[in-house]
Design a protein around this motif. Structure first.
Motif, PDB file in Angstrom:
ATOM      1  N   LEU A  56       0.842  -1.196   0.000  1.00  0.00           N
ATOM      2  CA  LEU A  56       0.000   0.000   0.000  1.00  0.00           C
ATOM      3  C   LEU A  56       0.877   1.246   0.000  1.00  0.00           C
ATOM      4  CD1 LEU A  56      -2.669  -1.101   2.631  1.00  0.00           C
ATOM      5  CD2 LEU A  56      -2.864  -1.160   0.146  1.00  0.00           C
ATOM      6  N   PRO A  57       0.599   2.191  -0.880  1.00  0.00           N
ATOM      7  CA  PRO A  57       1.417   3.408  -0.918  1.00  0.00           C
ATOM      8  C   PRO A  57       1.264   4.223   0.346  1.00  0.00           C
ATOM      9  CG  PRO A  57      -0.525   3.630  -2.303  1.00  0.00           C
ATOM     10  CD  PRO A  57      -0.473   2.194  -1.878  1.00  0.00           C
ATOM     11  N   SER A  58       2.267   5.054   0.616  1.00  0.00           N
ATOM     12  CA  SER A  58       2.256   5.876   1.817  1.00  0.00           C
ATOM     13  C   SER A  58       1.050   6.796   1.828  1.00  0.00           C
ATOM     14  CB  SER A  58       3.542   6.703   1.887  1.00  0.00           C
ATOM     15  OG  SER A  58       3.580   7.460   3.078  1.00  0.00           O
ATOM     16  N   SER A  59       0.514   7.057   3.000  1.00  0.00           N
ATOM     17  CA  SER A  59      -0.634   7.955   3.154  1.00  0.00           C
ATOM     18  C   SER A  59      -0.571   8.630   4.504  1.00  0.00           C
ATOM     19  CB  SER A  59      -1.949   7.187   3.025  1.00  0.00           C
ATOM     20  OG  SER A  59      -2.100   6.272   4.102  1.00  0.00           O
ATOM     21  N   GLN A  60      -1.381   9.653   4.693  1.00  0.00           N
ATOM     22  CA  GLN A  60      -1.466  10.291   5.996  1.00  0.00           C
ATOM     23  C   GLN A  60      -2.189   9.378   6.978  1.00  0.00           C
ATOM     24  OE1 GLN A  60      -3.210  14.166   4.583  1.00  0.00           O
ATOM     25  NE2 GLN A  60      -1.585  15.030   5.871  1.00  0.00           N
ATOM     26  N   ARG A  61      -2.007   9.682   8.251  1.00  0.00           N
ATOM     27  CA  ARG A  61      -2.610   8.903   9.324  1.00  0.00           C
ATOM     28  C   ARG A  61      -3.311   9.836  10.288  1.00  0.00           C
ATOM     29  NH1 ARG A  61      -0.089   8.175  14.046  1.00  0.00           N
ATOM     30  NH2 ARG A  61       1.956   8.578  13.101  1.00  0.00           N
ATOM     31  N   PHE A  62      -4.463   9.413  10.803  1.00  0.00           N
ATOM     32  CA  PHE A  62      -5.169  10.219  11.793  1.00  0.00           C
ATOM     33  C   PHE A  62      -4.374  10.242  13.098  1.00  0.00           C
ATOM     34  CE2 PHE A  62      -8.682   9.346   8.933  1.00  0.00           C
ATOM     35  CZ  PHE A  62      -9.319  10.579   8.895  1.00  0.00           C
ATOM     36  N   ASP A  63      -4.260  11.429  13.671  1.00  0.00           N
ATOM     37  CA  ASP A  63      -3.601  11.593  14.968  1.00  0.00           C
ATOM     38  C   ASP A  63      -4.647  11.312  16.038  1.00  0.00           C
ATOM     39  OD1 ASP A  63      -2.307  12.369  17.275  1.00  0.00           O
ATOM     40  OD2 ASP A  63      -1.371  14.143  16.368  1.00  0.00           O
ATOM     41  N   LEU A  64      -4.633  10.115  16.577  1.00  0.00           N
ATOM     42  CA  LEU A  64      -5.685   9.679  17.502  1.00  0.00           C
ATOM     43  C   LEU A  64      -5.623  10.383  18.840  1.00  0.00           C
ATOM     44  CD1 LEU A  64      -5.565   5.848  16.724  1.00  0.00           C
ATOM     45  CD2 LEU A  64      -7.025   7.607  15.702  1.00  0.00           C
ATOM     46  N   GLY A  65      -4.513  11.011  19.147  1.00  0.00           N
ATOM     47  CA  GLY A  65      -4.394  11.736  20.408  1.00  0.00           C
ATOM     48  C   GLY A  65      -4.986  13.126  20.367  1.00  0.00           C
ATOM     49  N   LYS A  66      -5.350  13.598  19.187  1.00  0.00           N
ATOM     50  CA  LYS A  66      -5.951  14.925  19.054  1.00  0.00           C
ATOM     51  C   LYS A  66      -7.428  14.884  19.443  1.00  0.00           C
ATOM     52  CE  LYS A  66      -2.365  17.207  17.503  1.00  0.00           C
ATOM     53  NZ  LYS A  66      -1.766  18.335  18.258  1.00  0.00           N
ATOM     54  N   PRO A 248      -2.904  -7.525  15.279  1.00  0.00           N
ATOM     55  CA  PRO A 248      -1.836  -7.427  16.286  1.00  0.00           C
ATOM     56  C   PRO A 248      -2.297  -7.854  17.680  1.00  0.00           C
ATOM     57  CG  PRO A 248      -1.849  -5.485  14.891  1.00  0.00           C
ATOM     58  CD  PRO A 248      -3.092  -6.265  14.547  1.00  0.00           C
ATOM     59  N   ALA A 249      -1.444  -8.596  18.355  1.00  0.00           N
ATOM     60  CA  ALA A 249      -1.770  -9.086  19.696  1.00  0.00           C
ATOM     61  C   ALA A 249      -1.853  -7.950  20.703  1.00  0.00           C
ATOM     62  CB  ALA A 249      -0.725 -10.106  20.138  1.00  0.00           C
ATOM     63  N   THR A 250      -1.259  -6.792  20.379  1.00  0.00           N
ATOM     64  CA  THR A 250      -1.256  -5.670  21.316  1.00  0.00           C
ATOM     65  C   THR A 250      -2.563  -4.883  21.300  1.00  0.00           C
ATOM     66  OG1 THR A 250      -0.193  -4.340  19.602  1.00  0.00           O
ATOM     67  CG2 THR A 250       1.235  -5.346  21.251  1.00  0.00           C
ATOM     68  N   VAL A 251      -3.466  -5.211  20.371  1.00  0.00           N
ATOM     69  CA  VAL A 251      -4.750  -4.521  20.322  1.00  0.00           C
ATOM     70  C   VAL A 251      -5.585  -4.899  21.540  1.00  0.00           C
ATOM     71  CG1 VAL A 251      -6.936  -4.362  19.053  1.00  0.00           C
ATOM     72  CG2 VAL A 251      -4.769  -4.300  17.823  1.00  0.00           C
ATOM     73  N   LYS A 252      -6.281  -3.926  22.113  1.00  0.00           N
ATOM     74  CA  LYS A 252      -7.102  -4.169  23.303  1.00  0.00           C
ATOM     75  C   LYS A 252      -8.216  -5.177  23.010  1.00  0.00           C
ATOM     76  CE  LYS A 252      -5.221  -1.013  26.053  1.00  0.00           C
ATOM     77  NZ  LYS A 252      -4.713  -1.254  27.402  1.00  0.00           N
ATOM     78  N   PRO A 253      -8.738  -5.871  24.045  1.00  0.00           N
ATOM     79  CA  PRO A 253      -9.845  -6.818  23.846  1.00  0.00           C
ATOM     80  C   PRO A 253     -11.174  -6.102  23.630  1.00  0.00           C
ATOM     81  CG  PRO A 253      -9.290  -6.676  26.159  1.00  0.00           C
ATOM     82  CD  PRO A 253      -8.253  -5.861  25.421  1.00  0.00           C
ATOM     83  N   GLY A 297       2.628   3.190  17.655  1.00  0.00           N
ATOM     84  CA  GLY A 297       2.596   3.644  19.039  1.00  0.00           C
ATOM     85  C   GLY A 297       1.831   2.660  19.903  1.00  0.00           C
ATOM     86  N   LYS A 298       0.868   3.164  20.665  1.00  0.00           N
ATOM     87  CA  LYS A 298       0.027   2.347  21.528  1.00  0.00           C
ATOM     88  C   LYS A 298      -1.444   2.658  21.266  1.00  0.00           C
ATOM     89  CE  LYS A 298       3.359   2.225  25.365  1.00  0.00           C
ATOM     90  NZ  LYS A 298       3.557   2.554  26.801  1.00  0.00           N
ATOM     91  N   PRO A 299      -2.377   1.744  21.633  1.00  0.00           N
ATOM     92  CA  PRO A 299      -3.793   2.081  21.562  1.00  0.00           C
ATOM     93  C   PRO A 299      -4.073   3.361  22.347  1.00  0.00           C
ATOM     94  CG  PRO A 299      -3.515  -0.261  21.964  1.00  0.00           C
ATOM     95  CD  PRO A 299      -2.146   0.348  22.086  1.00  0.00           C
ATOM     96  N   VAL A 300      -4.908   4.229  21.786  1.00  0.00           N
ATOM     97  CA  VAL A 300      -5.159   5.558  22.359  1.00  0.00           C
ATOM     98  C   VAL A 300      -6.526   5.586  23.036  1.00  0.00           C
ATOM     99  CG1 VAL A 300      -5.417   8.020  21.859  1.00  0.00           C
ATOM    100  CG2 VAL A 300      -3.685   6.656  20.649  1.00  0.00           C
TER     101      VAL A 300
END
Length: 350
Positions: A56-66, A248-253, A297-300
């Motif tokens: 997949l080509p590069s794209s912008q990402r939503f800043d979930l901390g905003k 990903p295993a790091t995703v919250k349940p 990063g981490k789940p926000v």
């Protein structure tokens, strides 16, 4: 230009902003093997994942901390059950929300209701789906003057962790939205798709900007996410898969929905307010780089809609009007038997 709705800060709950049609206009203006077994098997899986990565080509990402912003709150759907997912039809300025139907036994049968609304949250119509699943995620594909829905179908029963009988769809389906219509999972009105052999728990999400379809599915006891061009799925060219990664295993349940934009997948997790989950709750959003299969990063943690009663996270969707791109978050609220739909959005990109 109207001033934007008042934000809900990522760390502190903000004041709800009133929303209507004008506010809406402003707001809107993967088949590799499971990684189990001996070292050789794990190495094979890694190579297969690598071969399907970086597609997949590069794209912008939503800043979930905003901050998050209100779109609207407390909108009634056709049935009084919890909203499960939603998707936008930008061409016709419509929104579709899926829920388990209100009739007794619907959960165990996999019967769904889809409500059609305008962008102010006004109910315009509905459709009943019999034997489809749970409505975890849906997509909408505009076509001419019509809208075609993408959903799970062919409900399979299982018992959840609470002992309740529920269902999830085995395959994907595409069909025309017909106001006040009813369609069964055996209807000729459906076009069915099985992109991965042996799949279960299949649900779709559509990137409406890049015309791609993601399917979250289960195989070998593991949840995965695969991505194709929408046209390739429709042509049953399943071998043209762009990405197929393990969730990903790091995703919250407590999974509550997903969507994608560009090279990033967004996952929603959490449960309703309760004695064991008091305010501000446990709702998290994760961004996954589909080219690496890793969480960015981490789940926000999000407090969007923190003042709602009940407040259960339910669904994500993408919408773009002009240069305005939005990641929408859904939450159910209200009392049992009279649940309501609520939408919030994030707009900051990095």
């Amino acid at each position: 230009m109207r001033r934007p709705a008042k934000p809900i800060a990522g760390g502190k709950a903000g004041t709800a902003a009133k929303a209507g049609t004008a506010a809406m206009a402003g707001a809107l203006a993967l088949g590799a093997c499971s990684a189990h077994g001996d070292g050789a098997a794990r190495g094979t899986t890694a190579r297969l994942n690598a071969a399907l990565a970086a597609s997949l080509p590069s794209s912008q990402r939503f800043d979930l901390g905003k901050p998050s912003y209100d779109l609207w709150r407390h909108k009634n759907l056709q049935d009084g059950t919890v909203m499960q997912s939603f998707a936008f039809d930008a061409a016709h300025k419509r929104l579709y929300v899926a829920q388990v139907s209100g009739a007794s036994g619907s959960e165990a049968r996999g019967d769904l209701t889809v409500t059609q609304l305008d962008f102010s949250g006004k109910k315009l119509g509905y459709m009943h789906l019999k034997g489809f699943g749970h409505g975890v995620s849906i997509g909408v594909e505009p076509s001419g003057s019509s809208a075609y829905l993408w959903t799970e179908t062919d409900a399979e029963k299982f018992t959840d962790s609470t002992g309740k009988t529920t269902t999830r769809g085995k395959n994907l389906a595409r069909f025309k939205f017909v106001n006040m219509g009813t369609v069964t999972n055996t209807s000729s009105a459906l076009t069915k798709y099985t992109p991965v052999s042996g799949q279960s728990n299949a649900t779709p999400a559509i990137d409406p900007i890049n015309d791609r379809l993601a399917m979250r599915y289960k195989k070998g006891g593991q949840f995965r996410i695969a991505v194709w061009k929408l046209s390739d799925v429709k042509a049953r060219n399943y071998g043209a898969k762009l990405v197929d990664i393990a969730q990903p295993a790091t995703v919250k349940p407590d999974f509550q929905g997903y969507t994608l934009y560009g090279r990033y997948l967004y996952l929603f997790n959490g449960t309703a307010y309760s004695a064991s989950n008091p305010k501000p709750g446990n709702s998290y959003i994760s961004a996954v780089d589909l080219n690496t299969g890793k969480v960015v990063g981490k789940p926000v943690f999000t407090q969007a809609g923190s003042t709602l009663s009940y407040r259960e996270p339910e669904g994500l969707a993408i919408y773009k009007a002009g240069s305005q791109l939005r990641l929408f978050l859904g939450f159910a609220s209200g009392s049992s038997g009279a649940r309501q739909a609520n939408l919030f959005y994030k707009k900051d990109l990095v």
